[in-house]
Design a protein around this motif. Sequence first.
Motif, mmCIF file in Angstrom:
data_model
loop_
_atom_site.group_PDB
_atom_site.id
_atom_site.type_symbol
_atom_site.label_atom_id
_atom_site.label_comp_id
_atom_site.label_asym_id
_atom_site.label_seq_id
_atom_site.Cartn_x
_atom_site.Cartn_y
_atom_site.Cartn_z
ATOM 1 N N UNK A 560 -9.596 -7.583 4.602
ATOM 2 C CA UNK A 560 -8.225 -7.552 3.987
ATOM 3 C C UNK A 560 -8.566 -7.128 2.542
ATOM 4 N N UNK A 561 -7.702 -6.726 1.815
ATOM 5 C CA UNK A 561 -7.734 -6.236 0.538
ATOM 6 C C UNK A 561 -6.997 -7.161 -0.338
ATOM 7 N N UNK A 562 -7.528 -7.438 -1.483
ATOM 8 C CA UNK A 562 -6.726 -8.473 -2.331
ATOM 9 C C UNK A 562 -6.868 -7.749 -3.894
ATOM 10 N N UNK A 577 -0.003 4.869 -4.977
ATOM 11 C CA UNK A 577 -0.985 5.618 -4.056
ATOM 12 C C UNK A 577 -0.784 4.824 -2.844
ATOM 13 N N UNK A 578 0.003 3.501 -2.726
ATOM 14 C CA UNK A 578 -0.077 2.899 -1.231
ATOM 15 C C UNK A 578 0.755 3.712 -0.516
ATOM 16 N N UNK A 579 0.513 3.877 0.912
ATOM 17 C CA UNK A 579 1.427 4.915 1.725
ATOM 18 C C UNK A 579 2.364 3.925 2.344
ATOM 19 N N UNK A 580 2.276 2.567 2.289
ATOM 20 C CA UNK A 580 3.090 1.678 3.135
ATOM 21 C C UNK A 580 4.036 0.723 2.199
ATOM 22 N N UNK A 581 3.860 1.094 0.979
ATOM 23 C CA UNK A 581 4.546 0.466 -0.238
ATOM 24 C C UNK A 581 4.411 -1.238 0.068
ATOM 25 N N UNK A 582 3.131 -1.505 0.108
ATOM 26 C CA UNK A 582 2.840 -2.714 0.477
ATOM 27 C C UNK A 582 2.218 -3.509 -0.938
ATOM 28 N N UNK A 583 2.212 -2.622 -1.926
ATOM 29 C CA UNK A 583 1.923 -3.375 -3.091
ATOM 30 C C UNK A 583 3.202 -3.767 -4.066
ATOM 31 N N UNK A 584 3.172 -5.038 -4.353
ATOM 32 C CA UNK A 584 4.273 -5.499 -5.288
ATOM 33 C C UNK A 584 3.999 -5.609 -6.735
ATOM 34 N N UNK A 585 4.674 -5.296 -7.828
ATOM 35 C CA UNK A 585 4.472 -5.598 -9.065
ATOM 36 C C UNK A 585 5.133 -4.524 -9.872
ATOM 37 N N UNK A 586 4.984 -4.778 -11.197
ATOM 38 C CA UNK A 586 5.486 -3.932 -12.068
ATOM 39 C C UNK A 586 4.747 -3.860 -13.370
ATOM 40 N N UNK A 587 5.084 -3.049 -14.347
ATOM 41 C CA UNK A 587 4.178 -2.721 -15.316
ATOM 42 C C UNK A 587 3.720 -4.097 -16.077
ATOM 43 N N UNK A 593 -0.752 -7.620 -3.123
ATOM 44 C CA UNK A 593 -0.868 -6.857 -1.915
ATOM 45 C C UNK A 593 -0.065 -7.647 -0.771
ATOM 46 N N UNK A 594 0.994 -7.162 -0.297
ATOM 47 C CA UNK A 594 1.743 -7.965 0.941
ATOM 48 C C UNK A 594 0.940 -7.539 2.296
ATOM 49 N N UNK A 595 0.275 -8.649 2.654
ATOM 50 C CA UNK A 595 -0.740 -8.560 3.813
ATOM 51 C C UNK A 595 -0.066 -8.075 5.127
ATOM 52 N N UNK A 596 1.358 -8.413 5.198
ATOM 53 C CA UNK A 596 1.814 -8.125 6.284
ATOM 54 C C UNK A 596 2.203 -6.463 6.423
ATOM 55 N N UNK A 597 2.119 -5.812 5.387
ATOM 56 C CA UNK A 597 2.461 -4.496 5.366
ATOM 57 C C UNK A 597 1.387 -3.559 5.374
ATOM 58 N N UNK A 598 0.223 -4.070 5.081
ATOM 59 C CA UNK A 598 -1.198 -3.301 4.512
ATOM 60 C C UNK A 598 -1.640 -3.092 5.665
#
Lengths: 643, 145
Positions: A560-562, A577-587, A593-598
């Motif tokens: 898993x990536x964290x 860079x995330x191809x599946x838009x699994x990373x949440x956050x803003x400036x 990382x949303x583990x279900x999408x990663x």
Amino acid sequence: MIFDDIRSQAIREWEALQNSQKPRILIGTGTCGLAAGAEAVLEAIKQELAQQSIDATITQVGCIGLCYTEPMVDIIMPNQPRVSYGDVTPEMAKQLIQDYIVNGNPRPDLALGTIGDGRIENIPAFFELPVLKPQVRIVLRNCGFIDPENINQYIANGGYSGFTRALTMKPEQIIAEIKKSGLRGRGGAGFSTGQKWDFCRASPGKEKYIICNADEGDPGAFMNRSVLEGDPHAVLEGMLIGAYAIGATQGYIYCRAEYPLALKRLRVAIKQMEQYDLLGDNILNSGFSFHLKIKEGAGAFVCGEETALMASIEGKRGMPRSRPPFPAVSGLWGKPTNINNVESWISAAFIMQKGADQFAKYGTETSKGTKTFALVGKVERTGLIEVPFGITISDIVYNVGGGILKGKAFKAVQTGGPSGGCLGSDFFDTPVDYDTLAKAGSIVGSGGMIVLDEDTCVVDLARYFLTFVQEESCGKCVPCRVGTRQMLGILEKITKGQANPSDIEQLQKLAETVRDGSLCALGGTAPNPVLTTLRYFRDEYEAHVQDKRCPARSCKELVSYYILPDKCEGCGICIRSCPTEAILGGKRMIHIIDQSKCTKCGSCSDVCPPRFSAVAKVSGEKIEVPKEPVPIPSKKKEAIQEK
Amino acid sequence: MTEILTPYTGERGAVIPVLQKVQQSFGYLREDAISKIAKFFRVSESEIFGVASFYAQFRFTRPAEHIVKVCLGTACHVRGGEQIMEAMRRELGIHSGNITEDYKFGVDRVACFGSCALAPVVVIDDKVYGRLTPTKIKGIVDKHR
């Protein structure tokens, strides 16, 4: 045509070239050189020479073996040793022409080393470099030195003198000389080449064949490609000698179609041989006739097996058959046939040129001479090497190879490809020779040597090899066709963390069945990668099965990536860079990382700026992260927290 | 077809070279080509198809304009070939063994080109690209667009 005249002419040409008062440029344009960008460098050199109106000789040579530093360019100024440069870019090539050829500064800061007599201040001798010092060049003696498309350069360097010497000898004497050298088949099995020739010679029959096996199918090996590209005549001379000794009149070179440059070089070489009366009827007026044909492989690993290869030449499916009868008795079209590997043929040419003693003085008691290896994988200096038998694994990895990439820890070397095994650090001081490696459960093989580091999962590597052999199994023997498929299924379960302990036992049992129940070497050795890793790395299998953990953090389903909350600076690079838009956050928010999408592609880890190094890859553990993106605490707070 | 076949008249074991030549000229082995080859060698069509389908080199459907071969030999595997394949899948939107709808690109996995020292490697048409990373994939594909 008298060959002596050809030879004197060739030597005159070669000497004139060596004493040339023109600058000479040599550039490595083997497949590996071209892949690294040699074409653009060559273009730049031509342009710069034209622009500066410099009269220089450019020679395109084969690979000298230092693939890690390709593209390589060498410059020879009149009466100076040859200077080698590595990692040459088009700009650097132009600069070198300006600095060295025009202004006489050999740029020691850019040079790798000098070759030949004489030294240049601050440039080491090429063959004294750590990568080359332990090496002995017999098979590769001409690679990188001669123009492979110029037969005269081969002849001037002793080429075809082995054949002309053979013509003065009786076939029995030639075979005795090959036997005396101790040469063993370089294709993997390691059978005595002299004995093999003897069997075929003794076989009754007027029509006999010889074959050069250049179907280098072992993934991760390229020795034959390199040498065919760099010195094709050496292989052909070996075949001529063998044909004469065995009494064969027709030969075939079975070369894989994935090697277009090697095939081209062979075609050019064969044409030149015909012009020089080295092929055809009544060669050099000796009464000996020999014809040679190239057969292009059509992409089947099993065709490296001799009986399958012959079936393929006959235009059939490349399926092995049972032996006996051995090819020496009944081979191609039912006639006595002798098959040798590219490297065996070249070694035979060397032995006839220089004598058996010059070959046998290298190596160990039972494994004479040298062996080329494709040293690849997680090692600093990847490339084609040639070492005497008996050298230790650590010598190869650390001295020749320069150690493990990025200073990581060594795990194992894999030799022999899908038929070989993995040997770990316990075998560091093990001498590399046929018998020692066989005893350890691996093989010398054709020469693939893949270095694995701590990040390589041996279970996944075993799965990889099984995927390969399962696809390449010809399907004739049930244990191989079905067994490898079942083994692959179990290995996939293990690498996904879905296996239970009894699966390991089942895997072991299946491996032994496939090994014992297959007709040819493909099936017989297919379980080796599994058997050796089970023997030496059982703990890694157990970690996958019991703890659902991949110690090398390589098996996708088990990692898993964290994003580490205390390191993330909220820059957003990973989000983009995330191809599946699994990373949440803003400036300025801690990313999560949303583990279900990663999909565990690792892009976030690749792009996270090294000064943050905020992405962690773990297996079998969990890192506590906030439930949703939270603002990054100010620097002050961080400082207090640290205290 | 006749042009390809005639030089092989009477030659033993010429099935594979003929298949190679036909594929080179027409891009793939069409059904009618296989029939003609079978007639030429006086064997059944199934025998020719049996030989052709045994070898990885032969194709039976129209190939794409540009053939992308992602190497997954051992050295490429160890140095991240799977990630290259994944990046190629994202870039072209197709899995290995398929071709894009516009027949522009086809992706295949290949087991070793012998450029292992430069792993991981991709070959597009006949150009070899070495020392790749997933982020370089778009750039090399664009060169052939």
